[in-house]
Structure formats: C-alpha cells, structure tokens
Design a protein around this motif. Structure first.
Motif, PDB file in Angstrom:
ATOM      1  N   GLU A  26       5.193 -10.678  -0.446  1.00  0.00           N
ATOM      2  CA  GLU A  26       5.528  -9.910  -1.646  1.00  0.00           C
ATOM      3  C   GLU A  26       4.823  -8.557  -1.635  1.00  0.00           C
ATOM      4  O   GLU A  26       5.417  -7.543  -2.028  1.00  0.00           O
ATOM      5  CB  GLU A  26       5.155 -10.698  -2.901  1.00  0.00           C
ATOM      6  CG  GLU A  26       6.040 -11.899  -3.169  1.00  0.00           C
ATOM      7  CD  GLU A  26       5.759 -12.532  -4.518  1.00  0.00           C
ATOM      8  OE1 GLU A  26       4.993 -11.951  -5.311  1.00  0.00           O
ATOM      9  OE2 GLU A  26       6.305 -13.618  -4.786  1.00  0.00           O
ATOM     10  N   LEU A  27       3.572  -8.555  -1.196  1.00  0.00           N
ATOM     11  CA  LEU A  27       2.836  -7.296  -1.113  1.00  0.00           C
ATOM     12  C   LEU A  27       3.502  -6.338  -0.127  1.00  0.00           C
ATOM     13  O   LEU A  27       3.640  -5.142  -0.402  1.00  0.00           O
ATOM     14  CB  LEU A  27       1.390  -7.556  -0.670  1.00  0.00           C
ATOM     15  CG  LEU A  27       0.484  -8.292  -1.652  1.00  0.00           C
ATOM     16  CD1 LEU A  27      -0.874  -8.552  -1.013  1.00  0.00           C
ATOM     17  CD2 LEU A  27       0.306  -7.502  -2.941  1.00  0.00           C
ATOM     18  N   THR A  28       3.924  -6.871   1.005  1.00  0.00           N
ATOM     19  CA  THR A  28       4.560  -6.042   2.036  1.00  0.00           C
ATOM     20  C   THR A  28       5.889  -5.485   1.540  1.00  0.00           C
ATOM     21  O   THR A  28       6.189  -4.294   1.729  1.00  0.00           O
ATOM     22  CB  THR A  28       4.784  -6.869   3.310  1.00  0.00           C
ATOM     23  OG1 THR A  28       3.521  -7.348   3.785  1.00  0.00           O
ATOM     24  CG2 THR A  28       5.444  -6.029   4.392  1.00  0.00           C
ATOM     25  N   THR A  29       6.689  -6.328   0.913  1.00  0.00           N
ATOM     26  CA  THR A  29       7.969  -5.880   0.368  1.00  0.00           C
ATOM     27  C   THR A  29       7.764  -4.772  -0.657  1.00  0.00           C
ATOM     28  O   THR A  29       8.486  -3.760  -0.673  1.00  0.00           O
ATOM     29  CB  THR A  29       8.719  -7.056  -0.281  1.00  0.00           C
ATOM     30  OG1 THR A  29       8.968  -8.064   0.705  1.00  0.00           O
ATOM     31  CG2 THR A  29      10.042  -6.598  -0.879  1.00  0.00           C
ATOM     32  N   TYR A  30       6.762  -4.962  -1.507  1.00  0.00           N
ATOM     33  CA  TYR A  30       6.465  -3.952  -2.529  1.00  0.00           C
ATOM     34  C   TYR A  30       6.035  -2.629  -1.886  1.00  0.00           C
ATOM     35  O   TYR A  30       6.520  -1.560  -2.257  1.00  0.00           O
ATOM     36  CB  TYR A  30       5.358  -4.453  -3.460  1.00  0.00           C
ATOM     37  CG  TYR A  30       4.900  -3.413  -4.450  1.00  0.00           C
ATOM     38  CD1 TYR A  30       5.543  -3.257  -5.670  1.00  0.00           C
ATOM     39  CD2 TYR A  30       3.824  -2.569  -4.168  1.00  0.00           C
ATOM     40  CE1 TYR A  30       5.126  -2.291  -6.567  1.00  0.00           C
ATOM     41  CE2 TYR A  30       3.403  -1.603  -5.057  1.00  0.00           C
ATOM     42  CZ  TYR A  30       4.068  -1.461  -6.263  1.00  0.00           C
ATOM     43  OH  TYR A  30       3.671  -0.498  -7.155  1.00  0.00           O
ATOM     44  N   ALA A  31       5.116  -2.714  -0.923  1.00  0.00           N
ATOM     45  CA  ALA A  31       4.604  -1.504  -0.275  1.00  0.00           C
ATOM     46  C   ALA A  31       5.721  -0.726   0.413  1.00  0.00           C
ATOM     47  O   ALA A  31       5.760   0.508   0.369  1.00  0.00           O
ATOM     48  CB  ALA A  31       3.509  -1.860   0.724  1.00  0.00           C
ATOM     49  N   ILE A  32       6.625  -1.446   1.038  1.00  0.00           N
ATOM     50  CA  ILE A  32       7.757  -0.789   1.717  1.00  0.00           C
ATOM     51  C   ILE A  32       8.693  -0.142   0.700  1.00  0.00           C
ATOM     52  O   ILE A  32       9.151   0.994   0.868  1.00  0.00           O
ATOM     53  CB  ILE A  32       8.523  -1.802   2.602  1.00  0.00           C
ATOM     54  CG1 ILE A  32       7.636  -2.239   3.780  1.00  0.00           C
ATOM     55  CG2 ILE A  32       9.827  -1.180   3.107  1.00  0.00           C
ATOM     56  CD1 ILE A  32       8.225  -3.366   4.589  1.00  0.00           C
ATOM     57  N   SER A  33       8.956  -0.855  -0.390  1.00  0.00           N
ATOM     58  CA  SER A  33       9.860  -0.323  -1.422  1.00  0.00           C
ATOM     59  C   SER A  33       9.284   0.914  -2.085  1.00  0.00           C
ATOM     60  O   SER A  33      10.021   1.830  -2.503  1.00  0.00           O
ATOM     61  CB  SER A  33      10.152  -1.395  -2.484  1.00  0.00           C
ATOM     62  OG  SER A  33       9.004  -1.676  -3.256  1.00  0.00           O
ATOM     63  N   GLN A  34       7.946   0.979  -2.182  1.00  0.00           N
ATOM     64  CA  GLN A  34       7.285   2.138  -2.782  1.00  0.00           C
ATOM     65  C   GLN A  34       6.972   3.225  -1.753  1.00  0.00           C
ATOM     66  O   GLN A  34       6.348   4.235  -2.096  1.00  0.00           O
ATOM     67  CB  GLN A  34       5.979   1.677  -3.458  1.00  0.00           C
ATOM     68  CG  GLN A  34       6.173   0.791  -4.677  1.00  0.00           C
ATOM     69  CD  GLN A  34       6.725   1.546  -5.858  1.00  0.00           C
ATOM     70  OE1 GLN A  34       6.321   2.684  -6.126  1.00  0.00           O
ATOM     71  NE2 GLN A  34       7.656   0.950  -6.576  1.00  0.00           N
ATOM     72  N   LYS A  35       7.358   2.967  -0.495  1.00  0.00           N
ATOM     73  CA  LYS A  35       7.124   3.910   0.609  1.00  0.00           C
ATOM     74  C   LYS A  35       5.629   4.206   0.776  1.00  0.00           C
ATOM     75  O   LYS A  35       5.221   5.329   1.083  1.00  0.00           O
ATOM     76  CB  LYS A  35       7.888   5.214   0.367  1.00  0.00           C
ATOM     77  CG  LYS A  35       9.393   5.011   0.326  1.00  0.00           C
ATOM     78  CD  LYS A  35      10.136   6.317   0.123  1.00  0.00           C
ATOM     79  CE  LYS A  35      11.647   6.103   0.102  1.00  0.00           C
ATOM     80  NZ  LYS A  35      12.394   7.354  -0.112  1.00  0.00           N
ATOM     81  N   LEU A  36       4.821   3.165   0.637  1.00  0.00           N
ATOM     82  CA  LEU A  36       3.375   3.291   0.845  1.00  0.00           C
ATOM     83  C   LEU A  36       3.041   3.178   2.323  1.00  0.00           C
ATOM     84  O   LEU A  36       1.993   3.650   2.771  1.00  0.00           O
ATOM     85  CB  LEU A  36       2.611   2.226   0.057  1.00  0.00           C
ATOM     86  CG  LEU A  36       2.853   2.194  -1.453  1.00  0.00           C
ATOM     87  CD1 LEU A  36       1.998   1.105  -2.101  1.00  0.00           C
ATOM     88  CD2 LEU A  36       2.547   3.550  -2.088  1.00  0.00           C
ATOM     89  N   VAL A  37       3.897   2.513   3.086  1.00  0.00           N
ATOM     90  CA  VAL A  37       3.708   2.372   4.525  1.00  0.00           C
ATOM     91  C   VAL A  37       5.013   2.741   5.219  1.00  0.00           C
ATOM     92  O   VAL A  37       6.069   2.752   4.605  1.00  0.00           O
ATOM     93  CB  VAL A  37       3.311   0.926   4.917  1.00  0.00           C
ATOM     94  CG1 VAL A  37       1.926   0.621   4.382  1.00  0.00           C
ATOM     95  CG2 VAL A  37       4.322  -0.090   4.424  1.00  0.00           C
ATOM     96  N   PRO A  60       1.934  -0.748 -10.250  1.00  0.00           N
ATOM     97  CA  PRO A  60       0.909  -1.776  -9.981  1.00  0.00           C
ATOM     98  C   PRO A  60      -0.156  -1.347  -8.979  1.00  0.00           C
ATOM     99  O   PRO A  60      -1.341  -1.634  -9.179  1.00  0.00           O
ATOM    100  CB  PRO A  60       1.745  -2.947  -9.451  1.00  0.00           C
ATOM    101  CG  PRO A  60       3.070  -2.781 -10.116  1.00  0.00           C
ATOM    102  CD  PRO A  60       3.297  -1.295 -10.195  1.00  0.00           C
ATOM    103  N   HIS A  61       0.231  -0.649  -7.898  1.00  0.00           N
ATOM    104  CA  HIS A  61      -0.762  -0.275  -6.889  1.00  0.00           C
ATOM    105  C   HIS A  61      -1.736   0.788  -7.383  1.00  0.00           C
ATOM    106  O   HIS A  61      -2.809   0.961  -6.814  1.00  0.00           O
ATOM    107  CB  HIS A  61      -0.067   0.218  -5.606  1.00  0.00           C
ATOM    108  CG  HIS A  61       0.761   1.446  -5.792  1.00  0.00           C
ATOM    109  ND1 HIS A  61       2.090   1.400  -6.152  1.00  0.00           N
ATOM    110  CD2 HIS A  61       0.451   2.760  -5.669  1.00  0.00           C
ATOM    111  CE1 HIS A  61       2.560   2.627  -6.238  1.00  0.00           C
ATOM    112  NE2 HIS A  61       1.594   3.472  -5.952  1.00  0.00           N
ATOM    113  N   GLU A  62      -1.393   1.481  -8.471  1.00  0.00           N
ATOM    114  CA  GLU A  62      -2.287   2.491  -9.022  1.00  0.00           C
ATOM    115  C   GLU A  62      -3.454   1.868  -9.781  1.00  0.00           C
ATOM    116  O   GLU A  62      -4.414   2.553 -10.141  1.00  0.00           O
ATOM    117  CB  GLU A  62      -1.515   3.448  -9.931  1.00  0.00           C
ATOM    118  CG  GLU A  62      -0.472   4.285  -9.195  1.00  0.00           C
ATOM    119  CD  GLU A  62       0.270   5.222 -10.119  1.00  0.00           C
ATOM    120  OE1 GLU A  62      -0.255   6.324 -10.371  1.00  0.00           O
ATOM    121  OE2 GLU A  62       1.354   4.864 -10.606  1.00  0.00           O
ATOM    122  N   LEU A  63      -3.375   0.561 -10.022  1.00  0.00           N
ATOM    123  CA  LEU A  63      -4.454  -0.146 -10.706  1.00  0.00           C
ATOM    124  C   LEU A  63      -5.545  -0.592  -9.746  1.00  0.00           C
ATOM    125  O   LEU A  63      -6.611  -1.049 -10.167  1.00  0.00           O
ATOM    126  CB  LEU A  63      -3.892  -1.379 -11.435  1.00  0.00           C
ATOM    127  CG  LEU A  63      -2.768  -1.116 -12.449  1.00  0.00           C
ATOM    128  CD1 LEU A  63      -2.234  -2.436 -12.986  1.00  0.00           C
ATOM    129  CD2 LEU A  63      -3.283  -0.243 -13.589  1.00  0.00           C
TER     130      LEU A  63
END
Length: 210
Positions: free
Chosen positions: A199-210, A146-149
């Motif tokens: 939800e955005l924060t949880t996703y970013a952490i799970s994807q190791k973006l932050v 999703p974040h690649e979009l």
C-alpha cells in the motif's frame, strides 16, 4: 581568490559531471569531494568553502541531517541540495531546514550554473515551476497529504520502502539498527493509515514520490 565548492555525492559519475559543468563556466574554481555524512562534516571543518552541493541520499545519514548539523554548528555555508526524488517534497523540507536552493539531478546540466551564480550572489534558488508549487504547499488552508505528516526520517524511510528496499537494507544504508527502521515503518503505516509495504508503494507511485 578562487571560489571553492565541496561536492558531496556517493556516485563518482555525478561528482565528475558537476565538476565538468562548473569548470567550463568557472575555470578558476576549486573543488573538494565527499562521499558520506562523516566526510562532509570533516571537510567542512578542515576548510573554508564558498558553497556545498549536497546529495540528499548520502550513506550514513541523509542530506537533511547534514543541513540540521550545519545549522546547529552555526556554519553559514550556502547549501544547494541535489536529488532525484520528487522535487516539491524534498525541496520543501530542505528549504525549511536551511538549504539555499534545490536542484533536480535530471536538469543539472541545464540549471547548475544558474543555481550556483544565484546562490553565490546571496540569493535562494528554486526552479520557477517549483516556486509555484511552493505557493500551494504554503497555503495554510490546504489539506495536507498523508506523507506530509511524516518526519524527515520517516519520509526518507518511506521512499526507500517504495523503492523496494528491505528493512535490513535500509538499516545498512542509514547505519541504523533494523529495530529502529522497523519502528519508523510502523509509525509510517500508522500515520498514513495503511497496512503494508504494498500500500505504501502504491501510494508513493501514485503521488510521484519515487
């Protein structure tokens, strides 16, 4: 002639560290410093630099904006992007925008000299692990996350949100209006099909973006 490198980072400790590492290997090298978007562009016009070491998160506008500006002005200076962010996402966007290399600040003490030598020789620099990740990301048959979009600005806003910054704080840092950042946030939520910052924060952490 001595080589000249412009170091663009808003943290003095980072600039000092880069100069120390470089000075040991390149004793005749000359350095310039910039702390924000406007300073970088100003100093690029004032002097001929052999290389730009660019922090991706400069105040005012981010490093990707500077890369786009450099490309638009047809300045051929090679740019080594510097970042603490998840390397594959920032690096992929930076290299597509025209960077000559990407280096994580976490390993700068080990890899900086190697990166500079390679770029000064007219080559591209990424770590071996990152190169392998690139191959997977360039596979047209792979499913995009999703974040690649997201656009570059939306992706940067996502990282700030996931880091706990408010809309007004993000707006101040990027020198944009709060309605503009709110618009980016709304687009991010829509594209990623999420409902709120949590939800955005949880996703970013799970994807190791932050």
């Amino acid at each position: 002639m001595p080589r000249k490198i412009l170091i663009a980072d808003d943290h003095s400790a980072i600039r000092i560290g880069v100069k120390q590492i470089c000075s040991n290997e390149f004793p005749t090298m000359q350095f310039g410093e910039a702390v924000n978007y406007s300073e970088v562009l100003q100093k690029l016009k004032q002097n001929d630099w052999d290389m730009l070491i660019l922090d991706i998160d400069l105040p005012g506008r981010n490093g990707l904006d500077i890369l786009k500006q450099i490309k638009a002005e047809k300045n051929k200076i090679p740019v080594l992007v510097f970042s603490f962010h998840s390397e594959e996402q920032i690096a992929f966007r930076a290299m597509k925008t025209g960077a000559a290399g990407y280096l994580s600040k976490d390993v700068a003490d080990l890899e900086l000299v190697r990166a500079i030598n390679k770029i000064m020789d007219g080559k591209k620099y990424v770590s071996q692990s990152l190169a392998e990740k690139f191959l997977g990301m360039l596979d047209d048959n792979s499913t995009k996350e999703p974040h690649e979009l997201l656009s570059d600005r939306e992706y940067q806003t996502l990282l700030f949100i996931a880091s706990g910054k408010t809309v007004s704080e993000i707006a101040d840092f990027l020198c944009l209006s709060t309605p503009t950042i709110s618009t980016y946030r709304a687009r991010i939520l829509a594209k990623m099909k999420m409902k709120n910052n949590a939800e955005l924060t949880t996703y970013a952490i799970s994807q190791k973006l932050v």
